[in-house]
Design an enzyme around this catalytic site. Structure first.
Site, short mmCIF file in Angstrom:
data_model
loop_
_atom_site.label_atom_id
_atom_site.label_comp_id
_atom_site.label_asym_id
_atom_site.label_seq_id
_atom_site.Cartn_x
_atom_site.Cartn_y
_atom_site.Cartn_z
CE LYS A 1 -2.09 -1.13 3.88
NZ LYS A 1 -1.42 -2.40 4.17
NE ARG B 1 -5.00 -0.10 9.12
CZ ARG B 1 -3.74 -0.41 8.80
NH1 ARG B 1 -3.29 -1.61 9.03
NH2 ARG B 1 -2.95 0.47 8.29
NE ARG C 1 7.64 -2.95 6.32
CZ ARG C 1 6.33 -2.75 6.40
NH1 ARG C 1 5.70 -2.07 5.47
NH2 ARG C 1 5.65 -3.23 7.41
NE ARG D 1 6.15 -0.79 10.12
CZ ARG D 1 5.09 -0.66 9.35
NH1 ARG D 1 5.16 0.05 8.22
NH2 ARG D 1 3.94 -1.23 9.64
NE ARG E 1 1.69 -5.29 10.78
CZ ARG E 1 2.78 -5.06 10.03
NH1 ARG E 1 3.93 -5.61 10.35
NH2 ARG E 1 2.70 -4.27 8.99
P1 AP5 Z 1 4.82 -1.69 1.85
O1 AP5 Z 1 4.55 -0.82 0.67
O2 AP5 Z 1 5.54 -1.11 3.01
O3 AP5 Z 1 3.46 -2.40 2.30
P2 AP5 Z 1 2.23 -1.87 3.14
O4 AP5 Z 1 1.01 -2.52 2.59
O5 AP5 Z 1 2.25 -0.35 3.17
O6 AP5 Z 1 2.61 -2.49 4.51
P3 AP5 Z 1 2.48 -1.94 5.98
O7 AP5 Z 1 3.12 -2.98 6.85
O8 AP5 Z 1 2.99 -0.53 6.12
O9 AP5 Z 1 0.95 -1.95 6.17
P4 AP5 Z 1 0.21 -2.06 7.46
O10 AP5 Z 1 -1.17 -1.78 7.01
O11 AP5 Z 1 0.39 -3.29 8.23
O12 AP5 Z 1 0.92 -0.94 8.37
P5 AP5 Z 1 0.68 0.61 8.58
O13 AP5 Z 1 1.97 1.26 8.58
O14 AP5 Z 1 -0.40 1.13 7.69
O15 AP5 Z 1 5.60 -2.99 1.32
C1 AP5 Z 1 6.01 -4.01 2.22
C2 AP5 Z 1 7.37 -4.57 1.77
O16 AP5 Z 1 7.22 -5.27 0.54
C3 AP5 Z 1 8.45 -3.49 1.51
O17 AP5 Z 1 9.67 -4.04 1.90
C4 AP5 Z 1 8.38 -3.26 0.00
O18 AP5 Z 1 9.62 -2.83 -0.51
C5 AP5 Z 1 7.99 -4.65 -0.51
N1 AP5 Z 1 7.12 -4.62 -1.68
C6 AP5 Z 1 6.10 -3.77 -1.91
N2 AP5 Z 1 5.49 -4.08 -3.07
C7 AP5 Z 1 6.13 -5.17 -3.56
C8 AP5 Z 1 5.96 -5.99 -4.71
N3 AP5 Z 1 4.96 -5.73 -5.61
N4 AP5 Z 1 6.79 -7.04 -4.90
C9 AP5 Z 1 7.79 -7.30 -4.00
N5 AP5 Z 1 8.01 -6.55 -2.88
C10 AP5 Z 1 7.18 -5.52 -2.67
O19 AP5 Z 1 0.06 0.60 10.05
C11 AP5 Z 1 0.85 0.16 11.13
C12 AP5 Z 1 -0.03 -0.03 12.35
O20 AP5 Z 1 -0.64 1.22 12.71
C13 AP5 Z 1 -1.21 -1.00 12.18
O21 AP5 Z 1 -0.84 -2.34 12.40
C14 AP5 Z 1 -2.18 -0.49 13.26
O22 AP5 Z 1 -1.79 -0.91 14.53
C15 AP5 Z 1 -1.97 1.01 13.21
N6 AP5 Z 1 -2.93 1.64 12.29
C16 AP5 Z 1 -2.64 2.30 11.13
N7 AP5 Z 1 -3.76 2.71 10.55
C17 AP5 Z 1 -4.80 2.31 11.35
C18 AP5 Z 1 -6.20 2.42 11.27
N8 AP5 Z 1 -6.79 3.02 10.23
N9 AP5 Z 1 -6.93 1.86 12.26
C19 AP5 Z 1 -6.36 1.26 13.30
N10 AP5 Z 1 -5.03 1.12 13.45
C20 AP5 Z 1 -4.25 1.64 12.47
#
Ligand code: AP5
Length: 216
Positions: free
Chosen positions: A13, A88, A127, A160, A171
């Site tokens: 994402k 989410r 990552r 992270r 997660r």
């Molecule tokens: P990346 O682009 O970082 O993936 P992502 O989907 O953004 O992953 P996140 O772990 O950031 O998502 P998340 O939803 O768990 O965490 P968030 O930070 O939003 O890519 C991942 C890896 O794969 C990277 O190494 C990248 O290089 C690689 N990659 C990407 N695309 C690729 C491809 N096509 N092929 C190969 N490799 C690839 O949230 C963190 C925490 O915050 C949550 O767990 C929760 O506790 C809290 N939080 C955030 N928002 C909310 C909400 N709305 N409600 C409640 N809690 C929330």
């Protein structure tokens, strides 16, 4: 243009949101990045939210909805928003709909990234993130030019807290229980556009661009 990008942890994402943002001149609202930045700055919100995200749980809806409402009050440049990590839950989606109504905004598309769970574990566990600018890398699929160092600012990369095995497992479970119903919600609304997220970064982006160019 207001876009929501949905998908499981590690689906790409954040990676895709940055590409979309640059091409369509949108403001990226990444709730994960905002929470981590608050934590780094030691705010009350940052400390409270870290109790949940550090172990892979979701931060409560009321905190997140309030956060997004505050962010959307700020004047921003560009042609709209890309929401990365929000909503989410269905409750968050319903609140976002109310905020859109209040601000007379409309939702252009919901991009849903489909990725197998085995692939997610590979992506999350390898990552690495820049300690300063937050740029993300993958040790195999998207490595920095110099191992352990960010290409943009030469700062060290780190893992992270929630990319450690126990938090990843939690997660993925939380995603199944609380975020999958959200995909169904957007499908029922006729807004969800599924994209094959197992492909390489550029190929995934080409699919997304194809969808968004038709919405312009
Ligand atoms: P990346 O682009 O970082 O993936 P992502 O989907 O953004 O992953 P996140 O772990 O950031 O998502 P998340 O939803 O768990 O965490 P968030 O930070 O939003 O890519 C991942 C890896 O794969 C990277 O190494 C990248 O290089 C690689 N990659 C990407 N695309 C690729 C491809 N096509 N092929 C190969 N490799 C690839 O949230 C963190 C925490 O915050 C949550 O767990 C929760 O506790 C809290 N939080 C955030 N928002 C909310 C909400 N709305 N409600 C409640 N809690 C929330």
């Amino acid at each position: 243009m207001n876009i929501i990008i949905v998908g499981p942890p590690g689906a790409g994402k954040g990676t895709q949101a940055k590409l979309i943002c640059n091409e369509y001149n949108l403001t990226q609202l990444s709730t994960g990045d905002i929470l981590r930045e608050n934590y780094r700055q030691g705010t009350m919100l940052g400390k409270e939210a870290a109790k949940y995200w550090s172990v892979g749980g979701l931060v409560p809806d009321d905190i997140m909805i309030n956060l997004i409402r505050q962010e959307m009050k700020k004047p921003v440049p560009g042609n709209g928003y890309i929401f990365d990590g929000f909503p989410r839950t269905v409750a968050q989606a319903l609140s976002l709909r109310d905020i859109f109504d209040e601000l007379t905004l409309s939702l252009t598309a919901v991009i849903v990234l489909d990725v197998d769970f085995n692939e997610l574990i590979k992506r999350l566990s390898a990552r690495r993130t820049c300690t300063k600018c937050g740029k993300t890398y993958h040790m195999m699929f998207n490595p920095p030019k110099v191992e352990g160092i960010c290409d943009l600012d030469n700062e060290p990369l780190c893992q992270r807290e929630d990319d450690k095995p126990a938090a990843i497992e939690n997660r993925l479970k939380v995603f199944k229980d609380q975020t999958l119903p959200l995909e169904k919600f957007f499908e029922d609304e006729g807004k969800a556009q599924h994209v094959p997220g197992m492909l390489g970064i550029d190929e995934v982006y080409a699919h997304i661009k194809n969808i968004l160019d038709k919405c312009k």
